[in-house]
Motif scaffolding. Structure first.
Motif, mmCIF file in Angstrom:
data_model
loop_
_atom_site.group_PDB
_atom_site.id
_atom_site.type_symbol
_atom_site.label_atom_id
_atom_site.label_comp_id
_atom_site.label_asym_id
_atom_site.label_seq_id
_atom_site.Cartn_x
_atom_site.Cartn_y
_atom_site.Cartn_z
ATOM 1 N N ASP A 1 0.918 -1.188 0.009
ATOM 2 C CA ASP A 1 0.029 -0.035 0.162
ATOM 3 C C ASP A 1 1.050 1.364 -0.023
ATOM 4 O OD1 ASP A 1 -1.624 2.147 0.527
ATOM 5 O OD2 ASP A 1 -2.363 1.371 2.717
ATOM 6 N N LYS B 1 -4.007 11.896 -0.369
ATOM 7 C CA LYS B 1 -3.292 12.493 0.600
ATOM 8 C C LYS B 1 -2.509 13.854 0.026
ATOM 9 C CE LYS B 1 -4.326 9.019 3.016
ATOM 10 N NZ LYS B 1 -5.280 8.880 3.975
ATOM 11 N N ARG C 1 -12.739 10.056 -3.931
ATOM 12 C CA ARG C 1 -12.352 8.605 -4.120
ATOM 13 C C ARG C 1 -11.899 8.056 -5.183
ATOM 14 N NH1 ARG C 1 -11.502 8.041 -0.263
ATOM 15 N NH2 ARG C 1 -11.566 5.878 -0.616
HETATM 16 C C1 LIG Z 1 -2.340 3.840 4.697
HETATM 17 C C2 LIG Z 1 -3.080 3.898 3.793
HETATM 18 N N1 LIG Z 1 -3.547 3.295 2.797
HETATM 19 C C3 LIG Z 1 -5.053 3.654 2.075
HETATM 20 C C4 LIG Z 1 -5.876 4.684 2.761
HETATM 21 C C5 LIG Z 1 -6.912 4.862 1.800
HETATM 22 O O1 LIG Z 1 -7.049 5.674 1.185
HETATM 23 P P1 LIG Z 1 -8.075 6.378 0.190
HETATM 24 O O2 LIG Z 1 -9.071 5.009 0.180
HETATM 25 O O3 LIG Z 1 -8.728 7.508 0.440
HETATM 26 O O4 LIG Z 1 -7.286 6.337 -1.096
HETATM 27 C C6 LIG Z 1 -5.599 5.514 3.588
HETATM 28 C C7 LIG Z 1 -6.417 6.453 4.137
HETATM 29 O O5 LIG Z 1 -6.359 7.033 5.452
HETATM 30 C C8 LIG Z 1 -4.074 5.239 4.297
HETATM 31 O O6 LIG Z 1 -4.005 5.686 5.620
#
Ligand SMILES: Cc1ncc(COP(=O)(O)O)c(C=O)c1O
Length: 352
Positions: free
Chosen positions: A179, A210, A218
């Protein structure tokens, strides 16, 4: 030091996130979305895309842009409704016999696996060692694991694992999910595996949330070997990624957008260096690990009330105790500009 243990899913609230900590009148040091985003040019792209809302979304251009950006064929790119949808698609598409999630990390991957009916084993870094630096020991991941999920850099520790260490976890017969939601918070995206096509079963998940301030839109994507990418597409609801999200994906994949993200990452680094340097002068507080992202994990030995005391003084930080492997002595602090950091550290000094 790492070790594995049987998971007890009832011990932690896997759906608690930083947004639950913020509220009216509070300075937000809990949510790790870049301040001042989305930038005006991106808002304008999104506004212009509204004219196309009567048509169903077409992911072709966004997929091509992401593929070009990472030097991969389009067959290996899957746009997603954020990283969160990526976790759900993997949980739906895969039938792991032994799924392992490396903690402490973002809890939605484990939640998605459990919701899809899979059992999850946890590898908890530095379990029982509050002074550990939360680096990854690949030998702690059981050889029998056919699905391994790691965050890089990891939320909430902010630790970035070397690409070479992560690569040792990839092998035939195993899906390795990395991730990379926060990888673009460091200049040059060091240790990213997004362009590695040689590692068997590697899935890289990316997010626009972020750096671009698009939590509400989304949008993100998965990079995976073509066969696995096909399975992820097949597991997705039709049209789950909207037209504005696809427009943002294309717009944020250009050279210019990447240069802007890199510039923002340099500011994050300077602001984080200031935060860490001032935190390290505080008695009664330890910075865990070597922070590499847009937040810092700290521990206050013997003090479990720091989050509440900060909150009473108008400062919202993210609690640590909902992350497997951490406890009430931990809080996660977002990197902000030096004036906010100085106010936070002065307040912490009073509390401690
Ligand atoms: C480490 C990490 N991965 C993935 C996500 C998911 O983010 P999003 O679904 O908004 O892309 C977050 C959200 O806080 C996160 O902190």
């Amino acid at each position: 030091m790492t070790r594995t243990r049987e998971a007890d899913p009832t011990l932690y609230d896997l759906h608690h996130h930083g947004d639950a900590e913020v509220g009216p009148g509070l300075v937000d040091l809990a949510v790790n979305v870049r301040a001042g985003t989305p930038p005006t040019w991106l808002r304008e792209c999104l506004t212009a895309s509204l004219g196309d809302l009567a048509a169903y979304p077409d992911p072709t251009a966004a997929t091509a842009a992401v593929a070009a950006r990472h030097g991969r064929p389009e067959s290996e790119v899957v746009p997603t409704a954020g990283g969160a949808e990526g976790f759900v698609l993997l949980a739906r598409a895969l039938r792991p016999r032994h799924a392992v999630v490396v903690h402490p990390q973002f809890t939605e991957p484990e939640a998605a696996l459990r919701a899809a009916g899979h059992e999850v084993d946890r590898v908890v870094l530095d379990q029982g060692d509050p002074h550990g630096d939360l680096t990854l020991d690949p030998d702690a991941v059981p050889a029998s694991a056919d699905l391994v999920v790691v965050g890089n850099p990891t939320n909430p520790s902010s630790v970035r694992h070397p690409a070479a260490v992560l690569a040792t976890l990839a092998r035939p017969g195993r899906t390795l999910v990395v991730d990379e939601a926060f990888i673009d918070t460091a200049p040059g995206e060091p240790d990213s595996l997004a362009e590695r096509r040689d590692l068997p079963g590697l899935v890289v998940l990316r997010s626009l949330t972020k750096t671009w301030g698009l939590a509400g839109l989304r949008v993100g994507y998965a990079l995976a070997p073509a066969e696995l990418a096909r399975a992820l597409r097949a597991a997705a609801p039709r049209w789950s990624v909207s037209t504005p999200a696809l427009v943002a994906l294309e717009a944020c994949s250009t050279e210019g957008a990447r240069a802007e993200a890199d510039h923002a990452a340099r500011i994050v680094k300077a602001d984080r260096d200031h935060l860490v340097a001032t935190l390290e002068k505080l008695p009664g507080l330890e910075v865990r690990g070597t922070p590499a992202a847009s937040f810092v994990l700290v521990r206050t030995p013997g003090r479990s009330d720091v989050r509440e005391r900060l909150r009473e003084r108008g400062l919202a930080v993210r609690r640590g105790d909902t992350f497997p492997g951490l406890d009430v002595e931990h809080v996660r602090i977002a990197v902000r500009s030096s004036d906010i950091t100085d106010h936070l550290v002065a307040t912490l000094r009073e509390i401690l």
